[in-house]
Design a protein around this motif. Structure first.
Motif, PDB file in Angstrom:
ATOM      1  N   UNK A 291      11.656 -57.502 -41.157  1.00 51.16           N
ATOM      2  CA  UNK A 291      10.934 -56.873 -40.054  1.00 51.16           C
ATOM      3  C   UNK A 291      10.425 -55.489 -40.464  1.00 51.16           C
ATOM      4  N   UNK A 292      11.290 -54.692 -41.080  1.00 44.76           N
ATOM      5  CA  UNK A 292      10.909 -53.319 -41.416  1.00 44.76           C
ATOM      6  C   UNK A 292       9.850 -53.262 -42.517  1.00 44.76           C
ATOM      7  N   UNK A 293       9.985 -54.155 -43.511  1.00 43.11           N
ATOM      8  CA  UNK A 293       9.002 -54.116 -44.598  1.00 43.11           C
ATOM      9  C   UNK A 293       7.642 -54.638 -44.120  1.00 43.11           C
ATOM     10  N   UNK A 294       7.649 -55.722 -43.319  1.00 41.99           N
ATOM     11  CA  UNK A 294       6.353 -56.261 -42.883  1.00 41.99           C
ATOM     12  C   UNK A 294       5.690 -55.336 -41.862  1.00 41.99           C
ATOM     13  N   UNK A 295       6.494 -54.588 -41.115  1.00 41.16           N
ATOM     14  CA  UNK A 295       5.941 -53.618 -40.167  1.00 41.16           C
ATOM     15  C   UNK A 295       5.042 -52.631 -40.912  1.00 41.16           C
ATOM     16  N   UNK A 296       5.531 -52.161 -42.056  1.00 35.68           N
ATOM     17  CA  UNK A 296       4.753 -51.202 -42.850  1.00 35.68           C
ATOM     18  C   UNK A 296       3.543 -51.866 -43.493  1.00 35.68           C
ATOM     19  N   UNK A 297       3.723 -53.116 -43.907  1.00 39.41           N
ATOM     20  CA  UNK A 297       2.583 -53.837 -44.487  1.00 39.41           C
ATOM     21  C   UNK A 297       1.504 -54.045 -43.423  1.00 39.41           C
ATOM     22  N   UNK A 298       1.944 -54.312 -42.189  1.00 39.00           N
ATOM     23  CA  UNK A 298       0.987 -54.514 -41.099  1.00 39.00           C
ATOM     24  C   UNK A 298       0.172 -53.239 -40.905  1.00 39.00           C
ATOM     25  N   UNK A 299       0.854 -52.117 -41.013  1.00 43.26           N
ATOM     26  CA  UNK A 299       0.189 -50.831 -40.848  1.00 43.26           C
ATOM     27  C   UNK A 299      -0.857 -50.607 -41.941  1.00 43.26           C
ATOM     28  N   UNK A 300      -0.595 -51.194 -43.118  1.00 45.43           N
ATOM     29  CA  UNK A 300      -1.543 -51.044 -44.226  1.00 45.43           C
ATOM     30  C   UNK A 300      -2.690 -52.044 -44.135  1.00 45.43           C
ATOM     31  N   UNK A 301      -2.689 -52.839 -43.074  1.00 43.14           N
ATOM     32  CA  UNK A 301      -3.815 -53.748 -42.867  1.00 43.14           C
ATOM     33  C   UNK A 301      -3.572 -55.175 -43.312  1.00 43.14           C
ATOM     34  N   UNK A 302      -2.362 -55.476 -43.757  1.00 43.13           N
ATOM     35  CA  UNK A 302      -2.057 -56.858 -44.127  1.00 43.13           C
ATOM     36  C   UNK A 302      -1.700 -57.631 -42.860  1.00 43.13           C
ATOM     37  N   UNK A 303      -2.216 -58.849 -42.740  1.00 42.63           N
ATOM     38  CA  UNK A 303      -1.923 -59.643 -41.541  1.00 42.63           C
ATOM     39  C   UNK A 303      -0.568 -60.320 -41.680  1.00 42.63           C
ATOM     40  N   UNK A 304       0.247 -60.195 -40.651  1.00 41.09           N
ATOM     41  CA  UNK A 304       1.584 -60.796 -40.690  1.00 41.09           C
ATOM     42  C   UNK A 304       1.635 -61.982 -39.733  1.00 41.09           C
ATOM     43  N   UNK A 305       2.221 -63.081 -40.212  1.00 40.32           N
ATOM     44  CA  UNK A 305       2.450 -64.267 -39.385  1.00 40.32           C
ATOM     45  C   UNK A 305       3.953 -64.491 -39.309  1.00 40.32           C
ATOM     46  N   UNK A 306       4.432 -64.972 -38.154  1.00 42.72           N
ATOM     47  CA  UNK A 306       5.874 -65.185 -38.028  1.00 42.72           C
ATOM     48  C   UNK A 306       6.153 -66.480 -37.276  1.00 42.72           C
ATOM     49  N   UNK A 307       7.022 -67.331 -37.860  1.00 40.55           N
ATOM     50  CA  UNK A 307       7.413 -68.576 -37.195  1.00 40.55           C
ATOM     51  C   UNK A 307       8.932 -68.678 -37.162  1.00 40.55           C
ATOM     52  N   UNK A 308       9.482 -68.911 -35.986  1.00 38.91           N
ATOM     53  CA  UNK A 308      10.907 -69.226 -35.870  1.00 38.91           C
ATOM     54  C   UNK A 308      11.081 -70.264 -34.772  1.00 38.91           C
ATOM     55  N   UNK A 309      11.472 -71.470 -35.176  1.00 38.28           N
ATOM     56  CA  UNK A 309      11.658 -72.557 -34.213  1.00 38.28           C
ATOM     57  C   UNK A 309      13.055 -72.558 -33.606  1.00 38.28           C
ATOM     58  N   UNK A 310      13.928 -71.735 -34.151  1.00 35.85           N
ATOM     59  CA  UNK A 310      15.316 -71.758 -33.669  1.00 35.85           C
ATOM     60  C   UNK A 310      15.782 -70.360 -33.316  1.00 35.85           C
TER      61      UNK A 310
END
Ligand SMILES: [Zn+2]
Ligand SMILES: [Zn+2]
Length: 699
Positions: A291-310
Motif C-alpha cells: 500500500x505504501x509503496x504503490x501510494x507513492x508510485x501513484x503520486x508519480x503518475x503510475x496507474x495502480x490496479x488492485x484486486x482482492x476477492x477475499x
C-alpha cells in the motif's frame, strides 16, 4: 574401497527416488527401523526360549523317549543358531532372551566406545540393539540429528536427496567420528544451541546490534543501482523526484560500512518493472508494504490496479484509497449471491483487460497491478467457483507470463500477495507463471513474537520458506542469519536470498497523497454496503430463530458445501466477536470465557459427543506419551467443523504433548482464517503412529 562397496549395495537395494517431503521420509525411515527392531527381537527371543527349554527338557528325558538324542541335538542346535544369528547381525553375544528395558538407552551403554559416538536422545524408546550395526547407527543418527538432517536435505534439489541421505549414512558408518558428515551435523546441532544462547544474550542486550535500520533518503538508491541491475531497466530515471524533493545528505551512519537498505527501499525500487510474488502471513507487514509503496508510485503518475476477492475485514482499512474505484475490486466473493458473484467476475475481467490495453497497447501507460490473496483466488478445487474464475486467472497468468518474459520491458508489473505458496492446490497454468516471479518474503524475525487482534501469537514460519524454496525458480533462503535475528528488528524482508529489516514508510520519501475520489458512489462500495446490511440481517435471524450452533445456522441458511459453511461461519463469528459479544456468548466454547471467533470452529451439534468418542478411542490415553489421564485434551490436526472425525483429525493428547503439537516446528500457524492452521505432515504421522500403537494394544 569401502565406498565402492557401499555404493554397490546402495544402488541394488534402493531405487533412486525423489523426496519431496523430507520430514515424513525421515519419520517413515525411523519408524521402519523401529518396527524391524521389535520384530527381530521377538523372533530372536522366541527361538532362544523354545530352543533352550526344549534342549533342557529333552536332556532330562533323554532315555525315556525314543530318539531322545536327536531331539536334544536339534533343539540345542536351534538355540545355538538363534544366539549365533543374533551375534552375526548385531555383534552382541547374548545367551538369554532380552529383558524389556525402559528405553533403548540402557542397552546402548553395553556397546564399546566406538559404537557409542552418537548419543541417543533420552526420549528414544525402541530397543535398536536388535538391528544390524549399520541400521542401528542409522536409527541413532536420525534420532540425534533429525532437525539438522531435514534442514540439510531440504536445501538440496528433490532428486539428490535420496542419494545424499544414503551417502551420509554410509560415510558415518564407515568413518565414525572421522566422517565429515558426522562432524558437520554435530557442529550444526551445536550451532543451534549457540544460536539460542545468542538469542538470550541479545535479549539481555549483551550483544551489540550488528544490523541497523539505516535511515537514508530514497534518492540514495541511485548509487546502489548496481545492486539490482538484474531488475532495473537501464533507462529508468530515478532522479525524477529530485525536482519535487530536495536531495538531502545521506543520514549519518554508525559505522563506515556500506549502508543496508530496508525492505521498503528495496521493494520501492523494484515494483515498476519487476513482477514480485510477495509471501507472508498475517502481521508480516506485506499489505502495508504494498500500500505504501504503490501510494507513492501513484503520486508519480503510475496507474495502480488492485484486486482482492477475499477481503474478509468487515471494515475497509483504507489502505487502498489511492486506487480509483474503477481500478479496484475489493470484496468477498464467498458472501455474494450468484448474480453478484458473476458481476464481480465480469468487473475483474474488464479491469484486467484495461490493464493489458494500457501496458501493451498503442498508448502505453505505466501500470502496476496488485493481486491480493492469490493462493485462494487460484484454488482449482472449489468446484463451480473455480469454473467461473478460470478465465480471469488465465488472463492474469498470461499477463504475468508476458511481463516476466525475457527482454520484455513495458513499464508495467503484476504484484501478487499471498500467505504462502501451495503449488498443488493452484491451477497449473497459474503455478507455471507464478513460480517464475521474483520471490519476496515478509516475515516476523526469528525469535520475535507478534500478537494479532485475536490475541494469537505469530512467529517466524520456516515451513512457508521451505514451501517457497521448493517451488520458485529463483532461490529462496530458508534461514535467517544470526546477525539479523539477534537485532531488535521485528519484521524482516527477503529479496535475492538476502534478509534485511523490513523497515517502514518513513524509509521512503514523504507522501502527500490525499484521497480525492468520492468513493461513496463507486460500485465496489455498493457491494460493501450490501454485504454490511446482509450480515446485519443474518445476525437478526440468528438471534430471533434461536439456533444453538453456528453450523446448524449455516445449514438452515442453505449454505451448500462444507467449505462454504466454514467461510460463512468465519464471517459470522468475526462479526459476533467484534460487534455482538452479548449474543456471541451463546456460542462460546467455554461458557465461562468470552466468545472468540475461533470458537466458531467447534460450534456444531455433536461436538461434545465427538470429543468424548475421541477420548474413548484410546481409553483416555495420550497418543504421544501414552499416559492415561481424565484430563486428556482433544487435539485437532486440522479444523473441519462438523466434518471433524475422531481418529482422523481429532486425537487425545495430554497437556504437555498438546503444547508440543502446537510448537512452531510442528504446527503451521497461518491464522489468515480461523480454519487454516494445521499440523505439519511429519508430526501428523507421529500422532497417527501413536494412535495405531495404542489401539492395537487395547485389542
Ligand atoms: Zn502426552
Ligand atoms: Zn490442539
Amino acid at each position: 574401497m569401502f565406498d565402492n562397496n557401499s555404493n554397490k549395495s546402495r544402488t541394488s537395494n534402493r531405487r533412486k527416488e525423489d523426496i519431496i517431503d523430507v520430514e515424513s521420509f525421515i519419520t517413515d525411515r525411523i519408524s521402519q527401523l523401529g518396527s524391524k527392531a521389535a520384530s527381530q527381537r521377538g523372533l530372536c527371543d522366541s527361538s532362544k526360549i523354545y530352543g533352550g527349554i526344549l534342549s533342557v527338557v529333552s536332556f532330562f528325558a533323554l532315555n525315556s523317549i525314543p530318539g531322545g538324542q536327536v531331539v536334544v541335538a536339534s533343539s540345542l542346535a536351534g538355540y545355538l543358531l538363534a544366539v549365533y544369528g543374533d551375534y552375526a547381525t548385531t555383534k552382541r553375544l547374548r545367551l538369554f532372551p532380552s529383558r524389556r528395558t525402559v528405553s533403548g538407552l540402557s542397552q546402548d551403554k553395553e556397546g564399546n566406545e566406538d559404537d557409542r559416538f552418537i548419543a541417543l536422545n533420552e526420549d528414544y524408546e525402541e530397543d535398536i540393539s536388535y538391528l544390524g550395526q549399520k541400521e542401528e547407527l542409522e536409527a541413532k543418527f536420525i534420532n540425534r540429528y533429525f532437525d539438522e538432517l531435514c534442514e540439510k536435505l531440504y536445501e538440496l534439489p528433490v532428486s539428490d536427496r535420496s542419494n545424499t541421505y544414503q551417502v551420509i549414512i554410509d560415510s558415518v558408518f564407515s568413518r565414525k567420528k572421522q566422517s565429515k558428515y558426522y562432524q558437520y551435523f554435530e557442529a550444526r546441532s551445536k550451532q543451534d544451541a549457540r544460536f539460542m544462547e545468542a538469542e538470550i544474550a541479545a535479549k539481555e542486550k549483551l550483544l551489540p546490534r550488528k544490523i541497523r535500520q539505516v535511515d537514508i533518503d530514497y534518492l540514495k538508491l541511485e548509487e546502489d543501482q548496481n545492486l539490482f541491475s538484474r531488475q532495473l531497466p537501464g533507462d529508468q530515471d530515478l532522479s525524477q523526484g529530485s525536482e519535487l524533493f530536495p536531495v538531502s545528505e545521506p543520514a549519518m551512519t554508525l559505522s563506515q560500512d556500506e549502508p543496508v537498505l530496508t525492505g521498503y527501499q528495496i521493494f520501492y525500487s523494484l515494483i515498476d518493472s519487476t513482477c514480485c510474488y510477495v509471501a507472508g502471513g498475517q502481521q508480516s507487514g506485506k499489505t502495508l508494504l504494498l500500500a505504501e509503496t504503490t501510494k507513492r508510485k501513484a503520486e508519480e503518475g503510475i496507474l495502480i490496479f488492485y484486486v482482492n476477492w477475499f477481503s474478509t475485514k468487515l471494515d475497509r482499512d483504507g489502505h487502498w484509497e489511492h486506487v480509483p474505484a474503477s481500478h479496484k475490486i475489493e470484496t468477498d466473493i464467498s458472501m455474494l449471491s450468484p448474480e453478484e458473484f458473476m458481476e464481480v467476475i465480469n468487473q475483474t475481467l474488464n479491469l484486467l483487460n484495461t490493464f493489458k490495453l494500457l501496458v501493451f497497447g498503442e498508448h502505453h501507460k505505466d501500470c502496476i497491478l496488485v493481486w491480493d490473496e492469490l493462493e485462494v483466488s487460484a484454488d482449482k478445487n472449489s468446484g463451480d467457483v473455480s469454473k467461473a474464475t478460470q478465465p480471469v486467472l488465465q488472463l492474469l497468468s498470461d499477463l504475468i507470463g508476458r511481463l516476466t518474459g525475457t527482454g520484455v520491458k513495458n513499464g508495467g508489473s503484476v504484484q501478487v500477495l499471498s500467505p504462502g505458496y501451495a503449488a498443488g492446490s493452484m491451477f497449473a497454468f497459474v503455478n507455471s507463471k507464478a513460480k517464475k516471479m521474483t520471490p519476496i518474503v515478509c516475515s516476523i524475525n526469528k525469535g520475535k513474537f507478534v500478537k494479532t487482534r485475536n490475541n494469537k501469537t505469530i512467529s517466524f514460519n520456516k515451513s512457508l520458506l521451505r514451501q517457497m524454496a521448493n517451488n520458485f525458480v529463483s532461490a529462496v533462503e530458508v534461514d535467517v542469519p544470526i546477525e539479523l535475528a539477534s537485532t531488535k528488528t521485528e519484521r524482516i524482508f527477503q529479496f535475492q536470498e538476502e534478509w534485511v529489516a523490513l523497515g517502514d514508510a518513513s524509509d521512503l520519501r514523504p507522501c502527500n497523497y490525499v484521497a480525492t475520489d468520492d468513493i461513496t458512489h463507486q460500485p465496489h462500495n455498493v457491494l460493501a454496503q450490501k454485504k454490511r446490511s446482509q450480515i446485519e440481517e443474518l445476525i437478526t435471524k440468528l438471534e430471533e430463530d434461536g439456533y444453538e450452533t453456528l453450523w446448524s445456522f449455516a445449514e438452515a441458511m442453505e449454505i451448500p458445501s462444507s467449505d462454504a459453511k466454514r467461510r460463512f461461519i468465519e464471517i459470522v463469528s468475526t462479526y459476533l466477536e467484534s460487534e455482538r459479544p452479548d449474543l456471541a456468548s451463546r456460542f462460546a466454547r467455554n461458557k465461562e470465557k468470552e466468545f472468540s471467533s475461533f470458537d466458531g470452529r467447534y460450534s456444531y451439534s455433536d461436538n461434545i459427543e465427538k470429543e468424548l468418542n475421541t477420548r474413548l478411542l484410546t481409553n483416555f490415553r495420550c497418543c504421544l506419551c501414552q499416559k492415561r489421564s481424565e484430563d486428556v485434551e482433544i487435539h485437532r490436526t486440522s479444523y473441519l467443523g462438523a466434518d471433524d472425525q475422531p481418529g482422523k483429525n481429532m486425537f487425545p493428547l495430554c497437556e504437555v504433548c498438546h503444547d508440543e503439537a502446537h510448537e512452531a516446528g510442528n504446527w503451521n500457524s497461518t491464522l489468515d482464517s480461523i480454519w487454516s492452521s494445521h499440523q505439519t505432515e511429519g508430526f501428523t504421522k507421529r500422532i497417527n503412529l501413536g494412535l495405531n500403537f495404542l489401539t492395537q494394544d487395547i485389542d
